[in-house]
Design a protein around this motif. Structure first.
Motif, PDB file in Angstrom:
ATOM      1  N   ASP A   1      35.094   9.195 -10.803  1.00 12.13           N
ATOM      2  CA  ASP A   1      36.519   8.617 -10.843  1.00 12.13           C
ATOM      3  C   ASP A   1      36.261   7.186 -11.784  1.00 12.13           C
ATOM      4  O   ASP A   1      35.704   6.212 -10.903  1.00 12.13           O
ATOM      5  CB  ASP A   1      37.061   8.336  -9.652  1.00 12.13           C
ATOM      6  CG  ASP A   1      38.584   7.720  -9.712  1.00 12.13           C
ATOM      7  OD1 ASP A   1      38.906   7.603 -10.720  1.00 12.13           O
ATOM      8  OD2 ASP A   1      39.234   7.408  -8.556  1.00 12.13           O
TER       9      ASP A   1
ATOM     10  N   ASP B   1      26.134  16.182  -5.862  1.00 12.10           N
ATOM     11  CA  ASP B   1      26.180  16.682  -6.938  1.00 12.10           C
ATOM     12  C   ASP B   1      24.974  16.454  -7.710  1.00 12.10           C
ATOM     13  O   ASP B   1      24.728  17.315  -8.885  1.00 12.10           O
ATOM     14  CB  ASP B   1      27.270  16.351  -7.697  1.00 12.10           C
ATOM     15  CG  ASP B   1      28.631  16.890  -7.147  1.00 12.10           C
ATOM     16  OD1 ASP B   1      28.575  17.814  -6.577  1.00 12.10           O
ATOM     17  OD2 ASP B   1      29.567  16.222  -7.473  1.00 12.10           O
TER      18      ASP B   1
ATOM     19  N   LYS C   1      30.628  14.150 -12.176  1.00 13.27           N
ATOM     20  CA  LYS C   1      31.947  13.622 -12.788  1.00 13.27           C
ATOM     21  C   LYS C   1      32.442  12.535 -11.822  1.00 13.27           C
ATOM     22  O   LYS C   1      32.615  12.759 -10.506  1.00 13.27           O
ATOM     23  CB  LYS C   1      33.151  14.482 -13.205  1.00 13.27           C
ATOM     24  CG  LYS C   1      34.091  14.071 -13.877  1.00 13.27           C
ATOM     25  CD  LYS C   1      35.222  15.257 -14.084  1.00 13.27           C
ATOM     26  CE  LYS C   1      36.375  14.583 -14.945  1.00 13.27           C
ATOM     27  NZ  LYS C   1      36.149  14.041 -16.145  1.00 13.27           N
TER      28      LYS C   1
ATOM     29  N   LYS D   1      29.603  11.306  -4.731  1.00 12.02           N
ATOM     30  CA  LYS D   1      29.308  12.607  -5.453  1.00 12.02           C
ATOM     31  C   LYS D   1      27.675  12.754  -5.208  1.00 12.02           C
ATOM     32  O   LYS D   1      27.069  13.499  -6.397  1.00 12.02           O
ATOM     33  CB  LYS D   1      29.667  12.170  -6.763  1.00 12.02           C
ATOM     34  CG  LYS D   1      31.173  12.219  -6.924  1.00 12.02           C
ATOM     35  CD  LYS D   1      31.682  13.601  -6.647  1.00 12.02           C
ATOM     36  CE  LYS D   1      33.342  13.541  -6.772  1.00 12.02           C
ATOM     37  NZ  LYS D   1      33.697  13.674  -8.191  1.00 12.02           N
TER      38      LYS D   1
END
Length: 334
Positions: free
Chosen positions: A40, A240, A38, A237
């Motif tokens: 931003d 992830d 996910k 990220k």
């Protein structure tokens, strides 16, 4: 006035444009991460009211830190295709030659040919050559040591471009992006790994002299403010993506079992897509899937007239693919 006559390269990911607003189509033709981190996606208002930094100093610093190099090793572009075009127009001209393997991403050949350069018969005869790793459309990964051996054989005036667009969804340990050699140029893309193809962002890692020349060739402000913001979020990220790789591998194993069960064969792909040999005209098979609201990649554009390519998607979407696959197989054998 006569203009150059070239055909545009064929790409996947066109389900929405083909079906319009009348049908819901599951798009298995574009190799996008089905389990992305996910990000931003917000953007400060002032980013829209000023020009981006055309040197992209902050962005290049973040990319360089990730790859253990310096910002002057980095060039950026509006998608990896723009970086390919810029590389070709920087390195090639009508007096030089390029080498592109058979059955691979069409933009290499087109971008090289647009410079007026000639196609070479072998990699060692070319000024610029391309390898997609993992390969597209097979998804097969070439080990890192083999890549090193290939560019180590080149002269100082020859460049090997390694396209690692899908390596983050395959095996990042096999990337050569940590190697500094003037004969090596590494092409990367975040849009597949983070499922953000709409922002159009790609970058390249290479020798500072080559990068400096590419930056002159690159049009100004090729990366817009929104894309830059999202990319900066993506680099925070990266850890992830391990979850993405685990889920993709699990679903890929399930799909491969179903494909072989109906009598078709598929590539031993390490990436998030599979090349499937159907034994029948690919256009015919593609049409059968489309009639069942699934878009698969017709690989005749790769020169593979009886093959299709499918992306690995979510469990629920893959369940639907398997259901349609079994239905089509039953029809073909009835």
């Amino acid at each position: 006035m006569r203009y150059k006559s070239e055909l545009r390269a064929v790409h996947g990911g066109r389900a929405k444009y083909i079906a319009g607003n009348t049908r819901e189509i599951l798009d298995f033709s574009a190799n996008i991460n089905p389990y992305p981190p996910k990000l931003d996606l917000s953007i400060p208002e002032d980013a829209l009211t000023r020009y981006p930094d055309d040197e992209y100093l902050v962005l290049k610093e973040v990319i360089a830190r990730h790859h253990g190099c310096k910002p002057d090793n980095i060039t950026v572009g509006n998608g990896s295709v723009e970086v390919i075009r810029t590389l070709c127009h920087t390195v090639l001209d009508k007096n030089r030659a390029y080498f592109v393997p058979e059955h691979t991403f069409a933009e290499y050949e087109l971008s090289a040919r647009l410079t007026g350069a000639q196609s070479a018969k072998t990699e060692l005869e070319s000024s610029l050559s391309f390898i997609c790793n993992p390969d597209n459309p097979t998804g097969v990964l070439i080990p890192k040591q083999e890549i090193i051996s290939r560019f180590s054989m080149k002269r100082s005036d020859q460049i090997l471009c390694i396209d690692e667009a899908f390596i983050d969804l395959s095996d990042p340990s096999q990337s050569v992006s940590d190697i500094r050699d003037p004969r090596l140029f590494v092409l990367r893309s975040l849009t597949k790994s983070f499922a953000i193809p709409g922002i159009r962002f790609g970058y390249g890692i290479g020798d500072p002299d080559l990068i400096a020349s590419m930056e002159v060739m690159r049009p100004p402000w090729t990366v817009n403010a929104f894309a830059e913001k999202v990319v900066l979020s993506a680099f925070s990220k990266y850890h992830d993506l391990e979850y993405s790789r685990e889920m993709i591998e699990k679903e890929k194993t399930r799909l491969m079992e179903s494909i072989t069960t109906v009598g078709w064969s598929c590539s031993k792909a390490s990436a998030n897509y599979l090349l499937i040999e159907t034994g029948r005209p690919s256009g015919y098979i593609t049409d059968l899937f489309f009639k069942n609201d699934i878009l698969v990649r017709d690989c005749s554009s790769f020169g593979l007239s009886t093959s299709i390519r499918i992306a690995i998607r979510t469990k629920e979407e893959n369940d639907r693919f398997i259901e349609v696959l079994e239905k089509i197989s039953a029809c073909l054998h009835s």
